[in-house]
Design an enzyme around this catalytic site. Structure first.
Site, PDB file in Angstrom:
ATOM      1  N   ARG A   6       1.826 -10.959   5.881  1.00 40.70           N
ATOM      2  CA  ARG A   6       3.289 -11.047   5.916  1.00 40.70           C
ATOM      3  C   ARG A   6       3.897 -10.421   7.173  1.00 40.70           C
ATOM      4  O   ARG A   6       5.089 -10.542   7.411  1.00 40.70           O
ATOM      5  CB  ARG A   6       3.883 -10.409   4.658  1.00 40.70           C
ATOM      6  CG  ARG A   6       3.458 -11.135   3.378  1.00 40.70           C
ATOM      7  CD  ARG A   6       4.235 -10.687   2.177  1.00 40.70           C
ATOM      8  NE  ARG A   6       5.649 -11.065   2.273  1.00 40.70           N
ATOM      9  CZ  ARG A   6       6.552 -10.801   1.333  1.00 40.70           C
ATOM     10  NH1 ARG A   6       6.188 -10.132   0.239  1.00 40.70           N
ATOM     11  NH2 ARG A   6       7.804 -11.171   1.475  1.00 40.70           N
ATOM     12  N   ARG A  11      13.465  -2.926  -9.191  1.00 41.15           N
ATOM     13  CA  ARG A  11      12.036  -2.713  -9.390  1.00 41.15           C
ATOM     14  C   ARG A  11      11.749  -2.490 -10.873  1.00 41.15           C
ATOM     15  O   ARG A  11      12.530  -1.859 -11.580  1.00 41.15           O
ATOM     16  CB  ARG A  11      11.544  -1.500  -8.586  1.00 41.15           C
ATOM     17  CG  ARG A  11      11.682  -1.672  -7.087  1.00 41.15           C
ATOM     18  CD  ARG A  11      11.140  -0.468  -6.364  1.00 41.15           C
ATOM     19  NE  ARG A  11      11.305  -0.574  -4.923  1.00 41.15           N
ATOM     20  CZ  ARG A  11      10.867   0.323  -4.050  1.00 41.15           C
ATOM     21  NH1 ARG A  11      10.243   1.405  -4.487  1.00 41.15           N
ATOM     22  NH2 ARG A  11      11.056   0.154  -2.763  1.00 41.15           N
ATOM     23  N   LYS A  38       2.996   7.155   4.582  1.00 41.13           N
ATOM     24  CA  LYS A  38       2.231   5.905   4.576  1.00 41.13           C
ATOM     25  C   LYS A  38       1.850   5.462   5.988  1.00 41.13           C
ATOM     26  O   LYS A  38       1.443   4.321   6.198  1.00 41.13           O
ATOM     27  CB  LYS A  38       3.031   4.812   3.866  1.00 41.13           C
ATOM     28  CG  LYS A  38       3.249   5.105   2.384  1.00 41.13           C
ATOM     29  CD  LYS A  38       3.876   3.958   1.637  1.00 41.13           C
ATOM     30  CE  LYS A  38       5.341   3.791   1.971  1.00 41.13           C
ATOM     31  NZ  LYS A  38       5.990   2.747   1.144  1.00 41.13           N
ATOM     32  N   PRO A  62       0.831  -1.207   0.000  1.00 41.01           N
ATOM     33  CA  PRO A  62       0.000   0.000   0.000  1.00 41.01           C
ATOM     34  C   PRO A  62       0.865   1.256   0.000  1.00 41.01           C
ATOM     35  O   PRO A  62       1.769   1.398   0.824  1.00 41.01           O
ATOM     36  CB  PRO A  62      -0.796  -0.131   1.301  1.00 41.01           C
ATOM     37  CG  PRO A  62      -0.782  -1.593   1.618  1.00 41.01           C
ATOM     38  CD  PRO A  62       0.542  -2.090   1.135  1.00 41.01           C
ATOM     39  N   GLU A  63       0.598   2.158  -0.931  1.00 39.05           N
ATOM     40  CA  GLU A  63       1.314   3.424  -1.018  1.00 39.05           C
ATOM     41  C   GLU A  63       0.388   4.545  -0.551  1.00 39.05           C
ATOM     42  O   GLU A  63      -0.678   4.288  -0.006  1.00 39.05           O
ATOM     43  CB  GLU A  63       1.802   3.643  -2.454  1.00 39.05           C
ATOM     44  CG  GLU A  63       2.738   2.551  -2.970  1.00 39.05           C
ATOM     45  CD  GLU A  63       4.094   2.534  -2.274  1.00 39.05           C
ATOM     46  OE1 GLU A  63       4.419   3.497  -1.546  1.00 39.05           O
ATOM     47  OE2 GLU A  63       4.833   1.549  -2.452  1.00 39.05           O
ATOM     48  N   HIS A  70      -4.432 -14.440  10.045  1.00 37.16           N
ATOM     49  CA  HIS A  70      -3.656 -13.223   9.831  1.00 37.16           C
ATOM     50  C   HIS A  70      -4.341 -11.966  10.363  1.00 37.16           C
ATOM     51  O   HIS A  70      -3.880 -10.859  10.095  1.00 37.16           O
ATOM     52  CB  HIS A  70      -3.353 -13.061   8.344  1.00 37.16           C
ATOM     53  CG  HIS A  70      -2.605 -14.222   7.757  1.00 37.16           C
ATOM     54  ND1 HIS A  70      -1.373 -14.622   8.234  1.00 37.16           N
ATOM     55  CD2 HIS A  70      -2.934 -15.077   6.745  1.00 37.16           C
ATOM     56  CE1 HIS A  70      -0.958 -15.669   7.529  1.00 37.16           C
ATOM     57  NE2 HIS A  70      -1.884 -15.965   6.636  1.00 37.16           N
TER      58      HIS A  70
END
Length: 275
Positions: A111, A265, A58, A2-3, A93
């Site tokens: 994660r 990237r 963020k 997420p940005e 999770h």
């Protein structure tokens, strides 16, 4: 990951629910995230009213009278607002629940690269927190200008795309949004940051703001895991000019979009539209 647009979409979805409401309790099922969840967080937040929800880069900053709890979504984190009546049993999770009177705010992070931290009011301004103090300017603030980008990149040989991603000039311009912004500005991503002229940086600053605003309007980008606070996916990625469109014709000129790797990237650009 997420940005800025995804985090802002989350903030806008959450704040109307939590602002002015009291946290009845906090259930921490997994304390080992990117950094350990503070041991006293649940007790610290019990019966506290959430005053506001702010975004810095963020990070989400939830203000209560005693301080702020800070949330970072990491690579796969989401915050969902769930009705208290019939809330689903927490899955593997689902690490933290903030329980309010009529709903639950649930943090899920497969994660576990996200974070939930505490900054006490007596420690001073939350923006001086070590994770926030060195962040670049906000892209929607008056401080973010082409002149700033131009001044901060003089003499730098790193590529303009990598300079955008670094986060020390401007926050929140992640990989997808850097590629899209550079396309809109007509700047090739491999250009040395120090070689970009002031007029071109002025176009880039405008392009960054427009790209991020469009992404927020479209609910962010869902490439893998991201969903907003209501569980809906974003759809900005469906309208990208260059990102993830290698070999496809440019939407403007028809030239096949190229893909290269910069700093491990993927970068996408049009060799005709971007110089």
């Amino acid at each position: 990951m997420p940005e800025l647009p995804e985090v802002e979409v989350t903030r806008r979805g959450i704040e109307p629910f939590v602002a002015g409401r009291r946290v009845e309790r906090v259930d921490v099922r997994t304390a080992m995230l990117r950094w350990p969840v503070p041991a006293g967080l649940a007790e610290q937040l019990r019966a506290r009213e959430v005053l506001a929800v702010e975004r810095r880069g963020k990070y989400l900053l939830f203000e209560v009278d005693a301080g702020w709890f800070i949330v970072h979504l990491g690579m796969t984190g989401t915050l969902r607002v769930l009705p208290a009546a019939g809330v689903p049993v927490a899955a593997k999770h689902d690490h933290i629940d903030w329980i309010f009177d009529e709903f639950v705010l649930r943090f899920r992070d497969p994660r576990r690269f996200g974070a939930v931290l505490w900054h006490a009011r007596e420690a001073g301004d939350v923006h001086a927190h070590p994770l926030l103090a060195s962040l670049g300017v906000e892209p929607f603030s008056p401080a973010f200008t082409g002149a700033l980008l131009h001044a901060r990149t003089r003499g730098r040989t790193v590529s303009v795309k990598q300079a955008l991603l670094a986060g020390d000039m401007v926050v929140g311009v992640g990989n997808i949004y850097a590629s899209e912004s550079l396309f809109r500005a007509g700047i090739r991503p491999t250009t040395a940051a120090g070689k970009v002229s002031l007029p071109r940086y002025e176009r880039l600053a405008d392009a960054v703001r427009a790209t991020l605003a469009d992404a927020i309007e479209r609910g962010g980008s869902t490439l893998r895991d991201f969903v907003g606070s209501n569980g809906e996916s974003g759809y900005f990625q469906l309208d990208c000019f260059v990102y993830d469109r290698a070999g496809l014709p440019c939407r403007v000129c028809g030239t096949p979009i190229r893909q290269i790797v910069q700093g491990q990237r993927s970068t996408y650009f049009c060799p005709t539209c971007q110089r």
